[in-house]
Design a protein around this motif. Structure first.
Motif, PDB file in Angstrom:
ATOM      1  N   GLN A 103       0.839  -1.190   0.000  1.00 17.47           N
ATOM      2  CA  GLN A 103       0.000   0.000   0.000  1.00 17.47           C
ATOM      3  C   GLN A 103       0.881   1.249   0.000  1.00 17.47           C
ATOM      4  O   GLN A 103       1.821   1.351   0.795  1.00 17.47           O
ATOM      5  N   ARG A 104       0.562   2.132  -0.886  1.00 14.20           N
ATOM      6  CA  ARG A 104       1.340   3.366  -0.986  1.00 14.20           C
ATOM      7  C   ARG A 104       0.857   4.355   0.069  1.00 14.20           C
ATOM      8  O   ARG A 104      -0.328   4.633   0.169  1.00 14.20           O
ATOM      9  N   ILE A 105       1.797   4.857   0.867  1.00 11.26           N
ATOM     10  CA  ILE A 105       1.488   5.854   1.896  1.00 11.26           C
ATOM     11  C   ILE A 105       2.072   7.184   1.442  1.00 11.26           C
ATOM     12  O   ILE A 105       3.287   7.291   1.220  1.00 11.26           O
ATOM     13  N   LYS A 106       1.233   8.168   1.300  1.00 11.00           N
ATOM     14  CA  LYS A 106       1.692   9.446   0.756  1.00 11.00           C
ATOM     15  C   LYS A 106       2.655  10.140   1.705  1.00 11.00           C
ATOM     16  O   LYS A 106       3.701  10.627   1.299  1.00 11.00           O
ATOM     17  N   LYS A 108       4.668   9.169   4.990  1.00 11.73           N
ATOM     18  CA  LYS A 108       4.998   8.036   5.854  1.00 11.73           C
ATOM     19  C   LYS A 108       5.000   8.411   7.330  1.00 11.73           C
ATOM     20  O   LYS A 108       4.762   7.570   8.186  1.00 11.73           O
ATOM     21  N   TYR A 110       2.888  10.131   8.839  1.00 14.80           N
ATOM     22  CA  TYR A 110       1.520  10.041   9.360  1.00 14.80           C
ATOM     23  C   TYR A 110       1.039   8.587   9.418  1.00 14.80           C
ATOM     24  O   TYR A 110       0.228   8.234  10.272  1.00 14.80           O
ATOM     25  N   GLY A 111       1.534   7.772   8.512  1.00 17.48           N
ATOM     26  CA  GLY A 111       1.163   6.370   8.510  1.00 17.48           C
ATOM     27  C   GLY A 111      -0.164   6.099   7.812  1.00 17.48           C
ATOM     28  O   GLY A 111      -0.920   7.011   7.463  1.00 17.48           O
ATOM     29  N   LYS A 112      -0.444   4.812   7.630  1.00 20.62           N
ATOM     30  CA  LYS A 112      -1.674   4.407   6.951  1.00 20.62           C
ATOM     31  C   LYS A 112      -2.893   4.624   7.827  1.00 20.62           C
ATOM     32  O   LYS A 112      -4.007   4.840   7.320  1.00 20.62           O
ATOM     33  N   GLU A 115      -4.656   7.879   7.168  1.00 19.95           N
ATOM     34  CA  GLU A 115      -5.422   7.859   5.924  1.00 19.95           C
ATOM     35  C   GLU A 115      -6.762   7.138   6.122  1.00 19.95           C
ATOM     36  O   GLU A 115      -7.787   7.555   5.565  1.00 19.95           O
ATOM     37  N   LYS A 116      -6.753   6.074   6.929  1.00 20.98           N
ATOM     38  CA  LYS A 116      -8.003   5.372   7.218  1.00 20.98           C
ATOM     39  C   LYS A 116      -8.940   6.238   8.054  1.00 20.98           C
ATOM     40  O   LYS A 116     -10.158   6.247   7.840  1.00 20.98           O
TER      41      LYS A 116
END
Length: 216
Positions: A103-106, A108, A110-112, A115-116
């Protein structure tokens, strides 16, 4: 003159027990009676437990030791084990590779998870709850930024990143200040001075206690 090198020796089956244990197991296999084999096998089990005390923290560690004894013998030792003899096929069994997330994290830092959280906030229909979620996400982003970059950050940077990650769907109200998060670099010199002062106080306290004992 013949030299004994590790490269010319037989392969260690379980290296954590060493070559001596492996040679002992080979010797036990050659003993003519099961009574003798049982006697020496128990002694080797005790030695294996002594060499690897960390196994005592493992559930059924005795069972594991007996399994290792059979493995070291290449499943050839004939003894009365208190546990079922392990199957050679289980030793070769390897679980399926679980794979790695691609999974691409824009951003890093901040982490995935962020984004969720942003995706969840976008779907929220209650305006008050949505505003509280956005505020919490922004505060968390600021904390994550400071921890990752070891530097202070302006609120404008966090709000800009929030807008980018949400595709412009999330924004805070104007004049809203995020929680204050600062990166403070530790001063090793000050810490050392505190340590010296504490040691000095402890020595003075010990000297006073000794003097009081001598008076009594």
């Amino acid at each position: 003159m013949n030299f004994d090198y590790n490269t010319t020796r037989s392969e260690l089956i379980l290296a954590e027990y060493g070559r001596n244990v492996q040679n002992m197991v080979k010797y036990i296999i050659t003993l003519p009676t099961k009574e003798e084999r049982n006697k020496y096998a128990q002694a080797v089990i005790d030695l294996m437990g002594f060499l690897n005390p960390h196994l005592r923290d493992v559930a059924d560690f005795k069972h594991k030791l007996w399994d290792h004894l059979h493995i070291i013998s290449n499943y050839q030792i004939d003894v009365d084990s208190p546990y079922p003899k392990p199957n050679p096929e289980t030793k070769e069994f390897k679980p399926d590779h679980i794979g790695y997330p691609h999974q691409r994290i824009k951003y890093k830092h901040y982490g995935k998870t962020v984004e969720k959280l942003i995706a969840t906030a976008i779907e929220e229909q209650n305006p008050e709850r949505k505003a509280a979620m956005v505020q919490g996400i922004a505060n968390f982003m600021k904390m994550a930024y400071v921890q990752w970059n070891k530097d202070n950050v302006a609120d404008e940077v966090i709000l800009k990143n929030l807008a980018e990650l949400s595709g412009g769907a999330l924004a805070l109200e104007e004049n809203v200040n995020l929680q204050k998060v600062e990166f403070k670099q530790q001063n090793n010199r000050q810490n050392n001075n505190r340590g010296r002062q504490n040691n000095k106080k402890n020595r003075q306290r010990n000297n006073n206690n000794n003097n009081n004992k001598q008076r009594h």
